[in-house]
Design a protein around this motif. Structure first.
Motif, PDB file in Angstrom:
ATOM      1  N   ALA A 234       0.831  -1.215   0.000  1.00 51.44           N
ATOM      2  CA  ALA A 234       0.000   0.000   0.000  1.00 51.44           C
ATOM      3  C   ALA A 234       0.863   1.262   0.000  1.00 51.44           C
ATOM      4  O   ALA A 234       0.724   2.120   0.872  1.00 51.44           O
ATOM      5  CB  ALA A 234      -0.941  -0.001   1.209  1.00 51.44           C
ATOM      6  N   PRO A 235       1.780   1.407  -0.959  1.00 50.38           N
ATOM      7  CA  PRO A 235       2.654   2.579  -0.951  1.00 50.38           C
ATOM      8  C   PRO A 235       1.890   3.894  -1.089  1.00 50.38           C
ATOM      9  O   PRO A 235       2.370   4.934  -0.652  1.00 50.38           O
ATOM     10  CB  PRO A 235       3.575   2.339  -2.153  1.00 50.38           C
ATOM     11  N   TRP A 236       0.693   3.840  -1.708  1.00 48.92           N
ATOM     12  CA  TRP A 236      -0.096   5.059  -1.878  1.00 48.92           C
ATOM     13  C   TRP A 236      -0.596   5.628  -0.556  1.00 48.92           C
ATOM     14  O   TRP A 236      -1.007   6.784  -0.490  1.00 48.92           O
ATOM     15  CB  TRP A 236      -1.275   4.772  -2.820  1.00 48.92           C
ATOM     16  N   ARG A 237      -0.539   4.781   0.484  1.00 50.87           N
ATOM     17  CA  ARG A 237      -0.967   5.270   1.799  1.00 50.87           C
ATOM     18  C   ARG A 237       0.164   5.968   2.554  1.00 50.87           C
ATOM     19  O   ARG A 237      -0.049   6.512   3.625  1.00 50.87           O
ATOM     20  CB  ARG A 237      -1.512   4.103   2.631  1.00 50.87           C
ATOM     21  N   ARG A 239       3.630   8.698   2.770  1.00 47.94           N
ATOM     22  CA  ARG A 239       4.208   9.953   2.273  1.00 47.94           C
ATOM     23  C   ARG A 239       5.689   9.901   2.625  1.00 47.94           C
ATOM     24  O   ARG A 239       6.048   9.939   3.811  1.00 47.94           O
ATOM     25  CB  ARG A 239       3.535  11.181   2.892  1.00 47.94           C
ATOM     26  N   THR A 315       5.985  16.668  -1.584  1.00 49.24           N
ATOM     27  CA  THR A 315       5.825  15.331  -0.997  1.00 49.24           C
ATOM     28  C   THR A 315       4.769  15.297   0.109  1.00 49.24           C
ATOM     29  O   THR A 315       4.563  14.246   0.721  1.00 49.24           O
ATOM     30  CB  THR A 315       7.170  14.856  -0.407  1.00 49.24           C
TER      31      THR A 315
END
Length: 529
Positions: A234-237, A239, A315
């Motif tokens: 779940a890299p989209w979760r 920052r 970011t």
């Protein structure tokens, strides 16, 4: 009544005669005392050797100079100096004072060593005492011993001759991190000091005045905070704080093309995250921003802050920053420098043995020195003049002291010309007869200059005139650290925790061995066949 007047006139005549005699003898006596103090310094050559070797063996990095400070302050206490420890909240920082009244003369030098510069002294090729450990690859093991020799010798004469004045010795803790002197000035430790003599290891006996070559700098750490997540599932979760660090780094690299060529800047990534399968929630990058004037340093700092803010925006991370240290560009006092140089000419360079020259030439060859290949200097430096065409280069936070009060730096010949600097090769000479002789020569010049400053009050007056008119009127001194900044005393803790136990078994035992070379079993010098 006549008898009373006659008696009063007689007393006045005697007092006047005594003053005239004192005035008449002053110049002659000062020169005699200076000759005596040089001889007394020479008689303490053994103490100089022991102190230089002992501090070399401790090999402590900035803010971690625990054994070094304990040892040196112990010697000062034995010689009647009172010690104020922990100044500016730095555990290894201190001020040692003796005497009373004016003038108050501060005498300083640095303490810390260089990462991964461990090296056996007297060996002209890389041969570490402890692989990967810190070592004195700058030569900071020699400066405070020089100052102690000069100060206790001058103190001896001050007591006998009833000379008024206060001597204050202090260490430049964590100079390699430019980590403390701005805090010392900010916190008022030099507010009542009349003059400062600083010492720094070199390869000749010299002094300069006016603007020095090199730069000042501000040392800043930027930390970004994001959100962790599983980097595969779940890299989209997440920052990534590391993304922010990398964006700041590349942003600064792109800006270099548009910066003044005299600027210098460098960075390391202190924290790049924990492990690859976790989006880094925290990451940090540490910069040095250097330039030749205070306004130009601050312009670089402001530019970097904007790039950091941009990286945080891109970011969606939170940015914090803190100043870890700073150094003003150096400007040294003409009056004190000229006084010091007259004494340097009387002292002259040490007599180098064939063994000294063999070591020096061998290490110059080993590091492929581009200019210096003839060993130790045999010709005395001239008095250094103000830099007319600015030259970029290194920094030293003695610059902050030099903008606070009249200051000079005495360079003394305890190292070898033509070496890289901040390198194991610069440790080769630092516990050998080269270092010992250079310290004694420097201590003679310093002790003689201390007597000049103590016994010629006009020198202090003229030094302040130069400071105010030729230096201070051109640029107001403002510390680059603000009132809430604190010294970064946490730095180097983990490194010393790793290496101190390994180094302890190599600490110099002066009661058992005549020198550190003897303790290590080194037959001086050791060179490649």
């Amino acid at each position: 009544m006549k008898k009373t007047v006659h008696t009063l006139l007689l007393i006045l005549s005697l007092v006047s005669g005594a003053l005239a005699q004192t005035s008449k003898l002053t110049t002659e006596k000062i020169e005699a005392l200076k000759k005596e103090v040089a001889e007394k310094v020479q008689s303490r050559a053994k103490l100089a050797q022991v102190m230089v070797d002992k501090v070399f063996s401790f090999a402590e990095l900035g803010f971690q100079e625990v054994e070094t400070s304990k040892y040196l302050t112990g010697i000062l206490r034995e010689n009647g100096f009172s010690i104020e420890s922990g100044i500016s909240g730095v555990p290894t920082a201190w001020m040692a004072s003796w005497g009373s009244g004016k003038p108050v003369i501060a005498i300083g030098s640095d303490l810390d060593c260089i990462p991964k510069a461990s090296q056996k002294p007297g060996v002209a090729y890389h041969d570490p005492i402890v692989e990967g450990a810190p070592g004195h690859g700058e030569g900071h093991n020699s400066g405070i011993p020089l100052n102690i020799i000069a100060a206790i010798t001058v103190k001896e004469i001050m007591v006998r001759e009833k000379i008024q004045g206060t001597l204050v010795l202090w260490p430049g803790v964590a100079e390699e991190l430019v980590g403390t002197k701005a805090f010392f000035t900010r916190d008022g430790y030099f507010d009542k000091v009349d003059a400062c003599i600083f010492t720094h290891v070199g390869s000749n006996l010299g002094v300069s005045y006016g603007q020095a070559s090199g730069t000042g700098l501000v040392s800043v750490e930027y930390e970004f905070e994001g959100e962790a997540a599983h980097a595969a599932m779940a890299p989209w979760r997440g920052r990534s704080a590391l993304d922010a660090v990398e964006l700041m780094s590349i942003g600064w690299q792109y800006s270099r093309e548009h910066l003044d060529p005299l600027h210098r800047s460098h960075h390391v990534i202190k924290n790049g995250g924990d492990q690859p399968n976790v989006v880094p929630s925290k990451a940090s990058i540490w910069f040095y921003f250097r330039h030749i004037t205070y306004p130009q340093i601050m312009d670089l700092y402001k530019r970097a802050n904007r790039i950091a803010e941009g990286a945080a925006l891109m970011t969606d991370t939170k940015l914090t920053s803190r100043v870890l240290g700073s150094a003003w560009p150096r400007h040294f006092n003409q009056v004190i420098a000229e006084t010091m140089y007259e004494n340097i000419k009387k002292v002259g360079l040490p007599t180098w043995s064939e063994a000294d020259q063999t070591l020096a030439r061998a290490i110059q060859k080993e590091v492929k020195s581009p200019r210096d290949t003839n060993g130790m200097s045999s010709k005395l430096d001239t008095l250094g003049q103000p830099v007319r065409n600015p030259v970029s280069g290194g920094s030293d936070d003695i610059g902050d002291i030099s903008w606070k009060l009249p200051t000079i730096t005495l360079s003394y010949p305890s190292n070898i010309p033509g070496l890289p600097g901040h390198h194991w090769a610069n440790a080769v000479a630092m516990a050998t007869p080269i270092a010992h002789k250079g310290v004694v020569a420097g201590a003679k010049a310093e002790a003689m200059t201390l007597l000049d400053l103590l016994l010629k009050p006009e020198l202090i007056t003229k030094a302040w005139e130069y400071f105010r008119t030729e230096q201070g009127m051109k640029q107001q001194y403002i510390p680059m650290v603000n009132p809430t900044d604190k010294p970064a005393v946490h730095l180097n803790t983990e490194i010393m925790e790793e290496f101190r136990p390994k180094l302890e078994k190599f600490y110099y035992d002066e009661k058992k061995y005549g020198s550190y070379l003897e303790q290590l079993g080194i037959k001086y010098p050791v060179v490649r066949k």
